[in-house]
Design a protein around this motif. Structure first.
Motif, PDB file in Angstrom:
ATOM      1  N   ALA A  10      -6.438  47.721  28.689  1.00  0.00           N
ATOM      2  CA  ALA A  10      -6.505  48.695  30.042  1.00  0.00           C
ATOM      3  C   ALA A  10      -8.092  49.173  30.200  1.00  0.00           C
ATOM      4  O   ALA A  10      -8.532  49.079  31.366  1.00  0.00           O
ATOM      5  CB  ALA A  10      -5.668  49.842  29.756  1.00  0.00           C
ATOM      6  N   CYS A  55       0.103  48.874  32.953  1.00  0.00           N
ATOM      7  CA  CYS A  55       0.530  48.269  31.517  1.00  0.00           C
ATOM      8  C   CYS A  55       0.814  49.197  30.514  1.00  0.00           C
ATOM      9  O   CYS A  55       1.444  49.025  29.599  1.00  0.00           O
ATOM     10  CB  CYS A  55      -0.504  47.250  31.048  1.00  0.00           C
ATOM     11  N   LEU A  56       0.100  50.605  30.639  1.00  0.00           N
ATOM     12  CA  LEU A  56       0.149  51.612  29.750  1.00  0.00           C
ATOM     13  C   LEU A  56       1.491  52.613  30.242  1.00  0.00           C
ATOM     14  O   LEU A  56       1.350  53.498  29.500  1.00  0.00           O
ATOM     15  CB  LEU A  56      -1.175  52.280  29.615  1.00  0.00           C
ATOM     16  N   GLN A  57       2.009  52.404  31.101  1.00  0.00           N
ATOM     17  CA  GLN A  57       3.121  53.249  31.651  1.00  0.00           C
ATOM     18  C   GLN A  57       4.312  53.157  30.896  1.00  0.00           C
ATOM     19  O   GLN A  57       5.312  52.600  31.611  1.00  0.00           O
ATOM     20  CB  GLN A  57       3.120  53.339  33.321  1.00  0.00           C
ATOM     21  N   THR A  58       4.320  53.310  29.528  1.00  0.00           N
ATOM     22  CA  THR A  58       5.513  53.198  28.815  1.00  0.00           C
ATOM     23  C   THR A  58       5.804  54.413  28.366  1.00  0.00           C
ATOM     24  O   THR A  58       4.943  55.412  28.333  1.00  0.00           O
ATOM     25  CB  THR A  58       5.326  52.082  27.676  1.00  0.00           C
ATOM     26  N   TYR A  87       3.219  55.801  25.506  1.00  0.00           N
ATOM     27  CA  TYR A  87       1.739  56.240  26.141  1.00  0.00           C
ATOM     28  C   TYR A  87       2.130  57.585  27.092  1.00  0.00           C
ATOM     29  O   TYR A  87       1.245  58.523  27.191  1.00  0.00           O
ATOM     30  CB  TYR A  87       0.976  55.234  26.935  1.00  0.00           C
ATOM     31  N   GLU A 137      -3.710  47.077  23.448  1.00  0.00           N
ATOM     32  CA  GLU A 137      -3.359  47.515  25.006  1.00  0.00           C
ATOM     33  C   GLU A 137      -4.248  48.567  25.644  1.00  0.00           C
ATOM     34  O   GLU A 137      -4.766  48.171  26.826  1.00  0.00           O
ATOM     35  CB  GLU A 137      -1.866  48.082  24.795  1.00  0.00           C
ATOM     36  N   VAL A 138      -4.705  49.443  24.759  1.00  0.00           N
ATOM     37  CA  VAL A 138      -5.587  50.470  25.321  1.00  0.00           C
ATOM     38  C   VAL A 138      -7.098  49.879  25.644  1.00  0.00           C
ATOM     39  O   VAL A 138      -7.552  50.025  26.517  1.00  0.00           O
ATOM     40  CB  VAL A 138      -5.739  51.606  24.352  1.00  0.00           C
ATOM     41  N   ASP A 180      -3.391  52.440  34.900  1.00  0.00           N
ATOM     42  CA  ASP A 180      -3.074  51.132  34.500  1.00  0.00           C
ATOM     43  C   ASP A 180      -1.616  51.119  34.274  1.00  0.00           C
ATOM     44  O   ASP A 180      -1.171  51.804  33.209  1.00  0.00           O
ATOM     45  CB  ASP A 180      -3.791  50.894  33.108  1.00  0.00           C
ATOM     46  N   SER A 195      -5.004  55.326  19.455  1.00  0.00           N
ATOM     47  CA  SER A 195      -5.116  54.618  20.955  1.00  0.00           C
ATOM     48  C   SER A 195      -6.242  53.901  20.940  1.00  0.00           C
ATOM     49  O   SER A 195      -5.987  52.707  21.412  1.00  0.00           O
ATOM     50  CB  SER A 195      -4.866  55.863  21.907  1.00  0.00           C
ATOM     51  N   VAL A 218      -3.936  55.784  31.121  1.00  0.00           N
ATOM     52  CA  VAL A 218      -2.305  55.718  31.137  1.00  0.00           C
ATOM     53  C   VAL A 218      -1.770  56.038  32.721  1.00  0.00           C
ATOM     54  O   VAL A 218      -0.786  55.299  33.163  1.00  0.00           O
ATOM     55  CB  VAL A 218      -1.581  56.789  30.313  1.00  0.00           C
ATOM     56  N   ASN A 254      -6.140  50.518  19.667  1.00  0.00           N
ATOM     57  CA  ASN A 254      -5.106  49.721  20.236  1.00  0.00           C
ATOM     58  C   ASN A 254      -5.328  48.501  21.163  1.00  0.00           C
ATOM     59  O   ASN A 254      -6.208  48.900  22.007  1.00  0.00           O
ATOM     60  CB  ASN A 254      -3.988  50.765  20.645  1.00  0.00           C
TER      61      ASN A 254
END
Length: 317
Positions: free
Chosen positions: A299, A54-57, A60, A295-296, A52, A290, A49, A293
């Motif tokens: 990443a 892409c995971l900075q939401t 996460y 997305e993970v 990356d 996670s 997180v 997932n």
């Protein structure tokens, strides 16, 4: 436990699994493996997180807090438990016992609050997708996280400090680590007031977040039913199923452990329950929520590719 009494207590005998000596060595290797899985899974989530984009939401971001909580909680409990599985004298110092009691209560309260915030996050993402990033902006996320830890501290640690009772010898704890229900069982005074306060506090810190989770998922269910897209429904249910699994496991064990009178205390069953929510569940969380997932996984793949490319460049240079 008064200040006068605390100065005379040096160590407790922590029984653990000494009633089953033949199982101690297999349990040592099993719990060591689970602890390593917990550390690896949760630390990987935090690192991914952080590095990356892409995971900075928001989702996460709160998962990072949950991962930190899992690592910190189990590190307070598991290493001492592993040492006692190998030791002849199974003891724990008064200071560490008290630290485990406070930390276990704080981490439990924080996990309840964080699970409720994560349910709220899913509610906003599914019911208000176009306004999601506006509502769950970084300022709001930081405020929610700070609020979760602050509320948990004042709802757990502060009341415990003022209500913990004097203990009577022999100072033998028939458990795997120190926590409130176990210490109440060792009290040499009437603990009806403390039990009432514990149930009341647990009701607030367990049931209020649980009510928020339930209301969030009722609204999510209504929104999903109204969706015309089958793919959208599958995506919504996939996102929510992992969180619901965590909620079910955590709340089921937590409510049984803390929302009951001392008369229902059972040492052997409580050891198994505590093992589940303090040792096994933190290792399951990253797997459930996670590491499976997409997305993970993406990443993780990108990070590995960066490492490989970096190593090749070093070799060529």
């Amino acid at each position: 436990m008064t200040q006068e009494n605390s100065s005379t207590i040096i160590k407790f005998v922590l029984v653990g699994f000494s009633n089953h000596p033949q199982a101690e060595m297999p349990l040592f290797f099993l719990f060591s493996l689970i602890y390593l899985v917990n550390l690896f899974g949760n630390i990987v989530i935090i690192i991914l997180v952080v590095i990356d984009s892409c995971l900075q939401t928001p989702m996460y971001f709160f998962l990072c807090h949950l991962a930190f909580l899992n690592v910190f909680y189990t590190t307070t409990v598991v290493p001492k438990m592993l040492c006692n599985l190998l030791a002849m004298k199974k003891v724990i110092s008064y200071e560490l016992c008290l630290a485990q009691t406070y930390i276990s209560l704080l981490m439990g309260a924080a996990e309840c609050t964080l699970l409720a915030i994560m349910a709220l996050d899913r509610f906003v993402a599914i019911c208000y997708p176009l306004r999601y990033l506006l509502i769950m902006n970084w300022s709001a996320c930081v405020q929610l996280a700070v609020g979760a830890w602050t509320i948990s501290f004042f709802a757990s640690v502060v009341p415990l400090y003022f209500t913990i009772v004097p203990l009577c010898g022999p100072y033998i704890i028939d458990h795997i680590f120190c926590e409130v229900p176990v210490l109440l069982h060792m009290s040499c005074t009437d603990t009806s007031l403390q039990e009432t306060l514990m149930v009341t506090g647990a009701s607030g810190i367990l049931l209020l977040p649980f009510l928020l989770i339930t209301l969030s998922y009722l609204r999510i269910l209504v929104a999903v039913i109204r969706m015309h897209s089958v793919e959208g429904r599958k995506k919504a249910f996939s996102t929510c199923s992992s969180h619901l699994t965590m909620v079910t496991i955590y709340y089921g064990t937590g409510m049984f452990m803390y929302m009951r009178p001392k008369s229902l205390y059972s040492a052997e069953s409580d050891k198994l329950i505590s093992l589940f929510y303090a040792v096994i569940n933190p290792a399951l969380n990253p797997l459930i929520y996670s590491l499976r997932n997409k997305e993970v996984k993406g990443a993780w793949k990108r990070v590995l590719e960066r490492v490989v490319v970096s190593q090749r460049q070093r070799m060529l240079s």
